[in-house]
Design a protein around this motif. Sequence first.
Motif, PDB file in Angstrom:
ATOM      1  N   LEU A  11      -5.084   3.006  -0.844  1.00 14.04           N
ATOM      2  CA  LEU A  11      -4.811   4.405  -1.166  1.00 14.04           C
ATOM      3  C   LEU A  11      -4.896   5.348   0.031  1.00 14.04           C
ATOM      4  N   ALA A  12      -5.602   4.964   1.073  1.00 15.46           N
ATOM      5  CA  ALA A  12      -5.786   5.848   2.227  1.00 15.46           C
ATOM      6  C   ALA A  12      -4.464   6.208   2.918  1.00 15.46           C
ATOM      7  N   PRO A  13      -3.556   5.253   3.178  1.00 20.81           N
ATOM      8  CA  PRO A  13      -2.274   5.657   3.775  1.00 20.81           C
ATOM      9  C   PRO A  13      -1.440   6.555   2.859  1.00 20.81           C
ATOM     10  N   GLN A  14      -1.527   6.347   1.547  1.00 23.14           N
ATOM     11  CA  GLN A  14      -0.813   7.216   0.620  1.00 23.14           C
ATOM     12  C   GLN A  14      -1.365   8.636   0.668  1.00 23.14           C
ATOM     13  N   MET A  15      -2.665   8.736   0.788  1.00 24.41           N
ATOM     14  CA  MET A  15      -3.299  10.057   0.909  1.00 24.41           C
ATOM     15  C   MET A  15      -2.799  10.770   2.155  1.00 24.41           C
ATOM     16  N   GLY A  16      -2.715  10.051   3.258  1.00 23.81           N
ATOM     17  CA  GLY A  16      -2.210  10.638   4.488  1.00 23.81           C
ATOM     18  C   GLY A  16      -0.738  11.006   4.398  1.00 23.81           C
ATOM     19  N   MET A  17       0.055  10.134   3.762  1.00 21.18           N
ATOM     20  CA  MET A  17       1.486  10.394   3.649  1.00 21.18           C
ATOM     21  C   MET A  17       1.754  11.649   2.827  1.00 21.18           C
ATOM     22  N   TRP A  18       1.032  11.824   1.746  1.00 20.85           N
ATOM     23  CA  TRP A  18       1.260  12.984   0.896  1.00 20.85           C
ATOM     24  C   TRP A  18       0.597  14.246   1.428  1.00 20.85           C
ATOM     25  N   THR A  19      -0.139  14.130   2.520  1.00 20.04           N
ATOM     26  CA  THR A  19      -0.706  15.310   3.168  1.00 20.04           C
ATOM     27  C   THR A  19       0.337  16.013   4.041  1.00 20.04           C
ATOM     28  N   ILE A  20       1.324  15.279   4.531  1.00 19.79           N
ATOM     29  CA  ILE A  20       2.304  15.846   5.475  1.00 19.79           C
ATOM     30  C   ILE A  20       3.018  17.067   4.912  1.00 19.79           C
ATOM     31  N   PRO A  21       3.625  17.038   3.726  1.00 17.26           N
ATOM     32  CA  PRO A  21       4.326  18.248   3.278  1.00 17.26           C
ATOM     33  C   PRO A  21       3.402  19.424   2.998  1.00 17.26           C
TER      34      PRO A  21
END
Length: 96
Positions: A47-57
């Motif tokens: 889940l950590a990379p998904q958290m980072g990915m959805w932080t970008i926008p």
Amino acid sequence: MKLQKFPKIHADWLSKTFAGVFLGFAFSVCIAAIVTLLSFGRMEAVLAPQMGMWTIPWIWCPVFFLAYFIPRGWQVIVIYSVATAVAYLGVLLLRG
């Protein structure tokens, strides 16, 4: 009573758009990398990379929006360049 004079916002839309799109995106990717690195110890590794990915926008959109409220285009480029360099330094320090 005199009204305060605020600096005039110039229509340097090309340089402000460049800074918001490219430097703002680089800054938001750096912040997302920091969020990802800090999330690995607190949540599952999947889940950590998904958290980072959805932080970008969530970072990029306000940064892109705020670029047009800084008075001059070159100031936006300098501010966003320094912020991106500091964020990259933070990523390098966290990675070790």
